[in-house]
Design an enzyme around this catalytic site. Structure first.
Site, mmCIF file in Angstrom:
data_model
loop_
_atom_site.group_PDB
_atom_site.id
_atom_site.type_symbol
_atom_site.label_atom_id
_atom_site.label_comp_id
_atom_site.label_asym_id
_atom_site.label_seq_id
_atom_site.Cartn_x
_atom_site.Cartn_y
_atom_site.Cartn_z
ATOM 1 N N ARG A 44 11.250 -1.637 11.396
ATOM 2 C CA ARG A 44 10.156 -1.123 12.222
ATOM 3 C C ARG A 44 9.953 -2.060 13.409
ATOM 4 N NH1 ARG A 44 5.031 0.159 8.325
ATOM 5 N NH2 ARG A 44 4.023 -0.949 10.015
ATOM 6 N N LYS A 98 0.834 -1.209 0.000
ATOM 7 C CA LYS A 98 0.000 0.000 0.000
ATOM 8 C C LYS A 98 0.871 1.264 0.000
ATOM 9 C CE LYS A 98 -2.236 -0.982 3.874
ATOM 10 N NZ LYS A 98 -1.632 -2.275 4.232
ATOM 11 N N ARG A 129 -0.823 -8.669 13.636
ATOM 12 C CA ARG A 129 -1.320 -7.730 12.616
ATOM 13 C C ARG A 129 -2.156 -8.450 11.565
ATOM 14 N NH1 ARG A 129 4.163 -5.199 10.804
ATOM 15 N NH2 ARG A 129 2.976 -3.847 9.413
ATOM 16 N N ARG A 182 11.840 -6.236 5.485
ATOM 17 C CA ARG A 182 11.710 -4.800 5.222
ATOM 18 C C ARG A 182 12.619 -3.977 6.137
ATOM 19 N NH1 ARG A 182 5.889 -2.028 4.884
ATOM 20 N NH2 ARG A 182 5.608 -2.788 6.990
ATOM 21 N N ARG A 185 -9.694 0.777 8.973
ATOM 22 C CA ARG A 185 -9.276 -0.602 9.229
ATOM 23 C C ARG A 185 -10.328 -1.369 10.012
ATOM 24 N NH1 ARG A 185 -3.318 0.584 9.012
ATOM 25 N NH2 ARG A 185 -2.205 -1.387 8.946
HETATM 26 P P1 AMP Z 1 0.744 0.661 8.815
HETATM 27 O O1 AMP Z 1 1.915 1.547 8.644
HETATM 28 O O2 AMP Z 1 -0.436 1.054 7.989
HETATM 29 O O3 AMP Z 1 1.101 -0.796 8.667
HETATM 30 O O4 AMP Z 1 0.269 0.833 10.340
HETATM 31 C C1 AMP Z 1 1.124 0.496 11.404
HETATM 32 C C2 AMP Z 1 0.318 0.318 12.662
HETATM 33 O O5 AMP Z 1 -0.322 1.550 13.010
HETATM 34 C C3 AMP Z 1 -0.816 -0.703 12.584
HETATM 35 O O6 AMP Z 1 -0.360 -2.027 12.772
HETATM 36 C C4 AMP Z 1 -1.698 -0.223 13.728
HETATM 37 O O7 AMP Z 1 -1.147 -0.578 14.975
HETATM 38 C C5 AMP Z 1 -1.590 1.297 13.604
HETATM 39 N N1 AMP Z 1 -2.639 1.812 12.695
HETATM 40 C C6 AMP Z 1 -2.457 2.355 11.465
HETATM 41 N N2 AMP Z 1 -3.632 2.689 10.916
HETATM 42 C C7 AMP Z 1 -4.585 2.349 11.820
HETATM 43 C C8 AMP Z 1 -5.998 2.404 11.833
HETATM 44 N N3 AMP Z 1 -6.698 2.883 10.781
HETATM 45 N N4 AMP Z 1 -6.644 1.954 12.943
HETATM 46 C C9 AMP Z 1 -5.981 1.475 14.004
HETATM 47 N N5 AMP Z 1 -4.641 1.356 14.048
HETATM 48 C C10 AMP Z 1 -3.947 1.792 12.968
#
Ligand code: AMP
Length: 214
Positions: free
Chosen positions: A161, A14, A172, A128, A89
């Site tokens: 990360r 994404k 996740r 990554r 999400r």
């Molecule tokens: P990402 O970078 O999109 O993989 O997001 C990293 C982490 O941020 C996720 O695993 C969640 O812990 C948190 N996060 C990101 N977007 C959301 C969301 N829309 N709702 C809840 N937690 C989020």
């Protein structure tokens, strides 16, 4: 107007696709994950709260996340479109987004779902590395920097990360299946959903551009 949501499991690509699409369409990239990571880096109260969920793979509570997105979508730079990456999400987030988008006259037009096989997600996430300074993504096997451990773009240090390990990834992926996947049905019923194969990331960008239009 290009009001877009990018969906897909962690590691589907994404963020990578988002960076290419915003360069093409000149719309803001709104990544809730990036916003949380920024707050963590700055040590704000939001960052401290978010870190307690993110680092072991759990979702940040809906009220916090929705508030953050509401504020961001109301900014002027979203007037000609936006690219949401990683939001919504959960079903309550999607319902809240409908209300917010209607209120500000910026309703969602496309929901793009990037599907990628689980083994590939694990391979991508566990290998990554990201630049600590600018966030550019790398991979220990197929996207190596020119100099080991250093970002090609800004010279920043490449790090893993805290949530890119097998343990957090299991949490996740579970959150994705239980809380996020139901959104596909939600948007399909609204006639907004289009699914793309994310196994080959360089093939995907031209397909997305062909779909969204020049
Ligand atoms: P990402 O970078 O999109 O993989 O997001 C990293 C982490 O941020 C996720 O695993 C969640 O812990 C948190 N996060 C990101 N977007 C959301 C969301 N829309 N709702 C809840 N937690 C989020």
């Amino acid at each position: 107007m290009l009001n877009i949501i990018l969906m897909g499991p962690p590691g589907a690509g994404k963020g990578t696709q988002a960076k290419k699409l915003i360069a093409k369409y000149n719309i803001p990239h709104i990544s809730t994950g990036d916003m949380f990571r920024e707050a963590i880096k700055e040590g704000t109260p939001l960052g401290k709260l978010a870190a307690s969920y993110i680092n072991d793979g759990h979702l940040v509570p809906d009220d916090v996340t929705i508030g953050l997105v509401k504020e961001r979508l109301s900014k002027d730079d979203c007037a000609n479109g936006y690219l949401l990456d990683g939001f919504p999400r959960t079903i309550p987030q999607a319902e809240a987004l409908e209300v917010i988008a209607k209120e500000i006259g910026r309703e969602v037009k496309y929901v793009i779902d990037i599907e990628t096989p689980k083994e590939e997600l694990v391979r991508r996430i566990c290998g990554r590395r990201v630049c600590k300074k600018c966030g550019a993504p790398y991979h220990i096997i197929n996207i190596k920097p020119k100099v080991d451990g250093i970002c090609d773009i800004c010279g920043g240090e490449l790090v893993q990360r805290p949530d890119d390990n097998e343990e957090a990834l299991t949490v996740r992926l579970d959150a994705y299946v239980k809380q996020t996947k139901p959104l596909l049905e939600f948007y399909k019923n609204k006639g907004l959903l289009t699914t793309f194969d994310g196994s080959n990331s360089s093939d995907l960008t031209p397909k997305l551009i062909a779909f969204l239009g020049e």
